[in-house]
Scaffold this motif. Structure first.
Motif, PDB file in Angstrom:
ATOM      1  N   MET A 178      90.875  97.345  32.587  1.00 25.59           N
ATOM      2  CA  MET A 178      90.536  96.398  31.780  1.00 25.59           C
ATOM      3  C   MET A 178      89.111  96.116  31.957  1.00 25.59           C
ATOM      4  O   MET A 178      88.091  95.831  31.225  1.00 25.59           O
ATOM      5  N   ARG A 182      87.654  94.200  28.613  1.00 32.57           N
ATOM      6  CA  ARG A 182      86.863  93.641  28.656  1.00 32.57           C
ATOM      7  C   ARG A 182      85.089  93.605  28.947  1.00 32.57           C
ATOM      8  O   ARG A 182      84.569  92.824  29.580  1.00 32.57           O
ATOM      9  N   TRP A 184      83.496  93.305  26.927  1.00 30.77           N
ATOM     10  CA  TRP A 184      82.319  92.279  26.239  1.00 30.77           C
ATOM     11  C   TRP A 184      81.767  91.570  27.239  1.00 30.77           C
ATOM     12  O   TRP A 184      80.504  90.918  27.529  1.00 30.77           O
TER      13      TRP A 184
ATOM     14  N   GLU B 138      86.864  82.821  25.656  1.00 30.41           N
ATOM     15  CA  GLU B 138      88.109  84.013  27.086  1.00 30.41           C
ATOM     16  C   GLU B 138      87.460  83.657  27.895  1.00 30.41           C
ATOM     17  O   GLU B 138      87.935  83.629  29.368  1.00 30.41           O
ATOM     18  N   GLU B 139      85.753  83.591  27.938  1.00 30.59           N
ATOM     19  CA  GLU B 139      84.665  83.638  28.816  1.00 30.59           C
ATOM     20  C   GLU B 139      85.088  82.268  29.403  1.00 30.59           C
ATOM     21  O   GLU B 139      85.218  82.699  30.420  1.00 30.59           O
ATOM     22  N   THR B 142      88.162  81.818  31.830  1.00 32.95           N
ATOM     23  CA  THR B 142      87.972  82.121  33.011  1.00 32.95           C
ATOM     24  C   THR B 142      86.625  81.851  33.685  1.00 32.95           C
ATOM     25  O   THR B 142      87.247  81.865  35.242  1.00 32.95           O
ATOM     26  N   HIS B 170      88.034  86.820  36.459  1.00 34.90           N
ATOM     27  CA  HIS B 170      88.178  88.053  35.728  1.00 34.90           C
ATOM     28  C   HIS B 170      89.568  88.504  36.071  1.00 34.90           C
ATOM     29  O   HIS B 170      90.749  88.503  34.896  1.00 34.90           O
ATOM     30  N   ILE B 173      92.371  86.397  35.059  1.00 29.54           N
ATOM     31  CA  ILE B 173      92.578  86.473  34.116  1.00 29.54           C
ATOM     32  C   ILE B 173      94.082  87.968  33.603  1.00 29.54           C
ATOM     33  O   ILE B 173      95.049  87.166  33.196  1.00 29.54           O
TER      34      ILE B 173
END
Lengths: 210, 210, 210, 210
Positions: A178, A182, A184, B138-139, B142, B170, B173
Motif C-alpha cells: 500500500m 496509496r 498519493w 478516496e481520501e 478515508t 488508511h 480502508i
DNA sequence: CATGAATGAGGTTTCATTCAT
DNA sequence: CATGAATGAAACCTCATTCAT
C-alpha cells in the motif's frame, strides 16, 4: 503445489542464451513504458524501438503483446524475490527475523514502487491462465512471510494461532504494497522510515509480542 | 480542501433531470461491462447497447469514453458512501463506533467487491486531472474513519498519537479493500466474518484499546 | 437438397436496403480488383477505396476479407443464373431447348469470362463451410442442364441413359467454362461461334441425336 | 515454338548436381504443403523446414517464393509427362493409340489429382513471364494428343477436320482434368473406370469413328 | 556451402468519435 | 433530442527476404 511455475513462451530463435538476453532487453524497455503509459497505451512498436530492435525481431522472441506483459510481471516478481532472498538474515529468533524481513520488504517495495504498482494495475490484462501463474507467484512471496511466522511460532518468539498465519502474512504484504498504491496520500504525510516503523509496530501487536 | 468536488461533464442535452437519468442508465450498464471485461476491452458501442440507447445518444450526454469511466468511479464511490453514511450508528463511545463502522465498511466492501476492484484496476486509465478527483474522493472516505478515530481520541476511548490517525484510517480502508483484491487467496481460507473479526482485532491493537 | 442456400453475413448496419446497396458497391469494385490482381494481392483498403467508401465503412457491412470473396462468388453466380434464366426459351422439344441453352450458356461464359475464371481460381481461398455453399451453387447451375436433358429424355428427343445425365450436364458446363480457363490457347485458334458450334456438335453426339 | 522451354533459375550454389538434388528436396516438400494449404498460406519457412534445410539455404537455391511455385509446376508437369511417355504404347492404328492414351492420361490425372488441381488453382500466382512457360508446357502436353489425332488422320482410323484437331486435343485434356476439379461432384456418382469409359465414348464420337 | 537471426513494409481489422438526418 | 452510418488513425502481427557468421 508446484513451486516456481513458469510459462514457457515459445521463441522462433533457437539459442536459449540469446533468447534470454533479448527478452531481458525487451522486458526492461517494456517496464519503463508500462510504468509510464500503461500496458494498453503502449504499442508494440514502441516496445520494439525502446528495446533497440525491430518490430519483426520482437515477435521472433515472443508471440503476442500479452507475452510481454507476462514477462514483465515475472521479471518484477523475480526482482522482488531476489531482494528478499539475496542475503540470509541473521536473527536471534523468529520474531527478530520477522521484523528484519518486514523492513527489508518495505524497503524493497519502496525501491520498486513503480513496478509493484504496475503489477497491481495491469495484471488483469493477462489471459486467465497466465494470470493464475502471476497470482501463484504473489502467493509464493506471501508464503515467505508465512514461513518466517511459522519459525517464530516454533521457537516461541511469536504467538499466533495457526489459522492466522496466512492472513498475517497477507497483511504484511499488503501493508507493504500500500506504500505504493496509496502513495498519493501516504508520501505526503510520512517518510518511508516512519511508515515502516509504524506498520511494524502494528504487525507486532498482531503476533502478541510484548 | 474542497469537499465533494465533482467534475462537471458537459452535455449537449440541456434538461438536467434528463441528463441525470440517462447518465445513470449509462453508468449502471457500464459498471457491469467494466467488471466483466475491463475498461479497455469494453467498447463504447457495447456501453450504448447495454444502456438501451444509441451510440449517438451516448455522446449527447458525455464527451468521451473516459467520461464514462469517471462517472463509473464516481458512482461506485457514491454507492460506498451511501452505505457508510445511511444510518447513523449508535455507539457509547468512539471506540465502539469505530468497530461498528469497520464492520459496516467490510460488509460494504464485500457487497460491492467487483466495484471496489474495478476502481483499483481501472483508475489509472483516467486522465490525470480526473484521477485526482477520484483519489480525492478516496481520501474523503478515508477521512470518515479519521474523524471517527479523532472522536474516540477526544472521548478517551481511543489512544492514538495524532500523527498516526491518518495512517490508521488508511490501514482500515486498505485492510478492508484487500478482501477484494486478494480474494483469490483470502476467500479460500476465510469467511467474511472470520476475516472481519481478525482484522478488527488487529486494528484495535493499533489503538491501544485493551 | 436445400436450394439457393445463402450464407447470412452479419452487418452492423441495420437498414437492409442500405446493406444490399453498399454490398453491391463493394462487390462490384472487388470483382474488378480480384480479376485484375487476384484475391490475395488485393488489399482491403484497395477494395474500400475502389468502392468509394472508407475502410471502416467496409467493415460495417462485412466481417472479413473472405466475406468479400464469398459475396463476389455469389454475385457472379447470380449473374450467370440471371442470364441463364431470364428469358424462357421457346423450343419444339428437349433437344432443341438443350442446343439453345448451351449456346446461351457459352455466350454467357464468354461475356462473363473474367468472372468465371475468378471462381475457378479463387474459390479455394474460401473457408470450407463457405466453399461448400459455392460448390452447391455450381451444382445447381449444372442441374439446370440436367433438367433440360431429362425433359428431352421424356419427350424422346434425347437418348441418354439416366446414369449419364449428370455427367453430360457437367460436361456441358465444363466445355463451356474451358472457353475461359483455356483461353490462352483457344482464343488464338477459334472464334466463340466456331468454338460453340463445334462443342455443340460434340455434345449432341453424346446424346445420340442424329 | 521452342520445345521444353525452361526458365533457368539462378542459384548461388555452383555445383549443378547439388542444385538439382536440393531443389528436388524443396519441390517435393513444397507440393505437399501447397496441396494442403495453398500457395499463399504456405510460408517459406514451412517449406524450408519441410525440406529439411534452413531458410537461408533455401534462398541459396532460388530467388523467391514464386520460384518455388514455378519449380513445383514444372515438377508436376514432368511427372505427368513421365507417365504419359514412359512406355511406348503398342497399337494397330491411331484410333486405338488414342483410346489407350486417353485411358492412360485419365489414370494419370487420377493418380496425380492433387497436383493437377494445384496447377489449376495456383498458376495465376506466377509472374506473367513464368506463367507463359507453364502454359506452354500445358500446351505441349495437349500437343501429345494432337499428334496422336494427326497420326490417326493419316492412317485413316480417325476422321477429323484438320481445324478440329487442336480443339479435340484440348477437350481430351480438359475432360480428363475435370475429374479433379469437379471431383466434389463427380466422385460421388462415378468410379474412375465408369467415368473414363463414358468420356472415351464421347470423345470417339467426336472423331466419327463408328 | 549452410545457417538462422534480423528486418520492416504492409496486411487485416477495430473502435472512439462525428454529423447529417 | 435521438439516431446510427461513416470514418480513418492506428493497433497488432506476419512473413519474404537478407546477410553476417
Amino acid at each position: 503445489m508446484s513451486k516456481d511455475a513458469k510459462k514457457p513462451i515459445p521463441s522462433r530463435v533457437l539459442d536459449p542464451q540469446l533468447v534470454e538476453a533479448r527478452r531481458l532487453q525487451i522486458v526492461q524497455a517494456a517496464v519503463e513504458l508500462f510504468v509510464d503509459k500503461g500496458f494498453h497505451k503502449t504499442t508494440t512498436r514502441e516496445i520494439a524501438k525502446a528495446s533497440g530492435i525491430g518490430i519483426g525481431t520482437l515477435y521472433e522472441y515472443l508471440q503476442s503483446k500479452e507475452d510481454v506483459l507476462y514477462l514483465v510481471c515475472a521479471y518484477i516478481h523475480s526482482e522482488v524475490e531476489k531482494r528478499l532472498t539475496e542475503a540470509r538474515l541473521q536473527a536471534e529468533n523468529g520474531r527478530d527475523l520477522l521484523v528484519m524481513s518486514i523492513r527489508r520488504f518495505f524497503a524493497c517495495v519502496d525501491e520498486l514502487q513503480d513496478y509493484v504498482l504496475l503489477i497491481y494495475q495491469e495484471t488483469k490484462s493477462l489471459p486467465p491462465e497466465t494470470l493464475k501463474l502471476v497470482l501463484q507467484k504473489e502467493e509464493e512471496i506471501t508464503q515467505l512471510f508465512a514461513d518466517i511466522l511459522e519459525s517464530g511460532r516454533r521457537d516461541g518468539s511469536i504467538q499466533l494461532a495457526p489459522q492466522h498465519v496466512k492472513l498475517t502474512a497477507h497483511n504484511i504484504i499488503v501493508l507493504g504494497q500500500m506504500w505504493t498504491f496509496r502513495r498519493w496520500a501516504l508520501h505526503r504525510h510520512y517518510s518511508l522510515e516512519e511508515y515502516t516503523e509504524r506498520q511494524v509496530t502494528l504487525l507486532l501487536h498482531e503476533i502478541h509480542s510484548h
